[in-house]
Enzyme design. Structure first.
Site, mmCIF file in Angstrom:
data_model
loop_
_atom_site.group_PDB
_atom_site.id
_atom_site.type_symbol
_atom_site.label_atom_id
_atom_site.label_comp_id
_atom_site.label_asym_id
_atom_site.label_seq_id
_atom_site.Cartn_x
_atom_site.Cartn_y
_atom_site.Cartn_z
ATOM 1 N N GLU A 114 -17.478 9.367 -22.091
ATOM 2 C CA GLU A 114 -17.617 9.676 -20.666
ATOM 3 C C GLU A 114 -18.254 11.045 -20.508
ATOM 4 O OE1 GLU A 114 -14.288 8.066 -18.012
ATOM 5 O OE2 GLU A 114 -13.264 8.843 -19.767
ATOM 6 N N HIS A 146 -7.417 0.605 -23.311
ATOM 7 C CA HIS A 146 -8.762 0.025 -23.189
ATOM 8 C C HIS A 146 -9.408 -0.273 -24.551
ATOM 9 C CE1 HIS A 146 -8.074 1.226 -19.161
ATOM 10 N NE2 HIS A 146 -8.552 2.446 -19.230
ATOM 11 N N LYS A 152 -14.077 12.967 -23.233
ATOM 12 C CA LYS A 152 -14.614 13.445 -21.962
ATOM 13 C C LYS A 152 -15.675 14.494 -22.272
ATOM 14 C CE LYS A 152 -11.218 11.650 -19.280
ATOM 15 N NZ LYS A 152 -11.449 10.410 -18.564
HETATM 16 C C1 BG6 Z 1 -8.997 5.127 -16.893
HETATM 17 C C2 BG6 Z 1 -8.688 6.482 -17.491
HETATM 18 O O1 BG6 Z 1 -8.036 4.199 -17.287
HETATM 19 O O2 BG6 Z 1 -10.285 4.703 -17.340
HETATM 20 C C3 BG6 Z 1 -9.747 7.492 -17.103
HETATM 21 O O3 BG6 Z 1 -7.411 6.934 -17.047
HETATM 22 C C4 BG6 Z 1 -11.124 6.975 -17.452
HETATM 23 O O4 BG6 Z 1 -9.501 8.742 -17.738
HETATM 24 C C5 BG6 Z 1 -11.347 5.546 -16.935
HETATM 25 O O5 BG6 Z 1 -12.066 7.849 -16.874
HETATM 26 C C6 BG6 Z 1 -12.640 4.964 -17.484
HETATM 27 O O6 BG6 Z 1 -12.908 3.721 -16.884
HETATM 28 P P1 BG6 Z 1 -14.386 3.144 -16.814
HETATM 29 O O7 BG6 Z 1 -14.246 1.789 -16.217
HETATM 30 O O8 BG6 Z 1 -15.161 4.097 -15.956
HETATM 31 O O9 BG6 Z 1 -14.912 3.130 -18.226
#
Ligand code: BG6
Length: 517
Positions: free
Chosen positions: A231, A255, A355
């Site tokens: 990210e 995830h 991040k």
């Molecule tokens: C969330 C996390 O579950 O998923 C966040 O708490 C993260 O920190 C986000 O930014 C990322 O989701 P996506 O769908 O943007 O990849």
């Protein structure tokens, strides 16, 4: 699939960011796709006292700003249809009096909108009030234990719980216990929004609706698998939450492990929730535990420093609001895992997330072994680039296969080229948002894309020893500058095995291998 059953949705934490950014816009999109039942009501619940009208205004704003289809114009008539069945109630989470009033409201709405006692409760509050909310729902009679299936007498009641499902094994077990005191497993929908993403669902189709991958899908043909979920955003004002979490708990336990399980699992006996989740749990149980000092060899944690990034000066993690000045919380995490089962014996799975990295990217790369005979290398010392199957989850959703091809011309030049399949180009439709799919599945009662209780616990079982080792270690996370691919240790983790991270999907970056005829 249109939802046959009338129902009401109650969002706890209705004034929060998730509700405004994702949940309420997703409900509007479901209405737009004609998936909501005609007999429907939406109730927001939070601590702040506001009127129905004020809540409707905030929903109108959330939908106008954040709906997936906003570019093609918000359908005013539809929006008003939705707002006409939208209500708001306030109180503490689980408070007897407030929950009794909520129950009375829902019963009134059954009469007014024909919602027939069917309820989908969505807990999107801070985790500190998960348990009191669940207890309140059970004890004040808003949910009847066992009434999860279509046709339950008096209507069905289901509960979607947002992440985090615990912050370690013990707290996840405790949360499961609270859930089971009030509800049956068939009523509990533990959400992981990655499971609602199209490509993630397509992973199963790719693996099990095609015959060409399965024979090679094992340690004999696959050299390793890598999963990157990077990210560009930093922690910003989420320090309060993030301090208690860190990248491993926030992204890997849920995830990334879901991606890992879908890549590694055996073909399920069917597509029903039990069959799919049984296979995922087996993957987690086969992951080799990383214990004690092994954490230093298999896991890397990093923390971003201050720096120039995305064209502006960014403060480091330690300067974020709500973060301790000597915090050891990691904003980057990389692990090397082995799945000790028949299919994956000896095949490493490298995973990383963080991040303030250079790109927003979620991608799984399955790297195949090199050909058994090095015909082309005999004429040239350069290695032939191996085949990769890249499953792209974000930003573009698609699948790419990298193969070697001959560059036209007299010389025998070989180049790694990519055969790309992008959802957007092929199907010419925009994929629904993950939350649309998952709220829909909650309403139809399909748990296949939700996490089962034992699955959440099995995932924590892998993470727990790593977190405990880190918590007890005097060492701090390695630092990395924002806009880089994490700390040096993450490179070492994979490079010491003679491999590299496939940072981007750009096949142009791969070498052209020149072989003279
Ligand atoms: C969330 C996390 O579950 O998923 C966040 O708490 C993260 O920190 C986000 O930014 C990322 O989701 P996506 O769908 O943007 O990849």
């Amino acid at each position: 699939m249109a939802i046959e059953d009338p129902c009401s949705i109650v969002i706890f934490g209705a004034s929060g960011d998730l509700a405004k950014l994702k949940l309420i816009p997703a409900i509007y999109e479901l209405a737009r796709e004609k998936l909501l039942p005609e007999s429907f009501a939406l109730v927001g619940y939070a601590r702040t006292e506001i009127t129905d009208e004020a809540f409707r205004d905030s929903c109108r704003e959330a939908i106008t700003k954040n709906a997936r289809s906003k570019a093609s114009g918000i359908n005013k008539e539809l929006l008003e249809w939705l707002l006409a069945r939208t209500y708001y109630r306030s109180g503490d989470y689980g408070e007897a009096g407030a929950f009794d009033r909520l129950k009375a409201t829902l019963e009134e709405l059954d009469k007014k909108h024909g919602t027939a006692g069917n309820r989908l409760f969505y807990i999107s509050t801070p985790p500190g009030v998960f348990e009191s909310t669940i207890k309140g729902l059970g004890e004040r009679g808003l949910m009847k234990k066992g009434a999860g299936k279509k046709g339950s007498a008096g209507g069905w009641q289901r509960l979607i719980i947002e992440k985090p499902f615990g912050r370690d094994l013990a707290s996840a077990q405790q949360l499961n216990k609270t859930c089971y005191e009030q509800l049956a497993e068939e009523q509990i929908y533990r959400i992981d929004h990655y499971l609602g993403k199209e490509t993630v669902q397509n992973l199963m189709v790719m693996r099990f609706a095609n015959s060409m991958f399965e024979p090679m899908w094992n340690y004999k043909y696959i050299d390793h698998v890598q999963i990157t979920v990077s990210e560009t955003v930093n922690v910003d004002d989420r320090g309060g939450y993030y301090e208690k979490s860190g990248a491993t708990r926030d992204m890997i336990q849920n995830h990334i492990f879901q991606l890992l399980a879908l890549v590694a699992m055996e073909p399920p006996a069917g597509l029903d929730a039990t069959s799919v989740r049984d296979e995922k749990v087996k993957v987690y149980r086969s992951v080799r535990p990383i214990l004690g000092k092994a954490v230093d060899d298999f896991c890397v944690r990093g923390q971003y420093t201050a720096g120039e990034y995305l064209g502006k000066k960014t403060p480091g993690y330690l300067a974020a609001k709500g973060v301790a000045p000597d915090s050891k919380t990691e904003t980057f995490s990389a692990l090397k895992l082995y799945i000790d089962n028949w299919r994956w014996s000896g095949t490493p799975f490298y995973i990383r997330t963080g991040k303030a990295l250079p790109q927003k990217l979620s991608e799984i790369t399955v790297r195949f072994r090199s050909p058994p005979l090095t015909l082309f290398q005999k004429q040239n010392q350069s290695p032939v680039y191996p085949n990769d199957l890249v499953i792209k989850v974000a930003p573009e959703e698609g699948i790419s296969i990298r193969i070697n091809g001959k560059v036209p011309g007299g010389a025998l030049n070989i180049k790694s080229v990519a055969m790309d399949f992008f959802y957007k180009n092929t199907f010419k439709v925009e994929a629904p948002e993950a939350y649309e799919r998952l709220i829909h599945d909650g309403m139809v009662g399909d748990q296949a894309l939700f996490i089962r209780g034992d699955e959440a616990e099995a995932a924590w079982q892998i993470i727990d020893p790593i977190e405990s080792y880190w918590a007890a270690s005097p060492k701090k996370p390695e630092t990395y500058a924002p806009g880089t691919w994490g700390p040096a240790g993450a490179m070492k983790l994979i490079e010491s095995d003679g491999r590299t991270w496939v940072a981007t999907s750009d096949s142009e970056q791969q070498p052209i291998i020149a072989c003279a005829l």
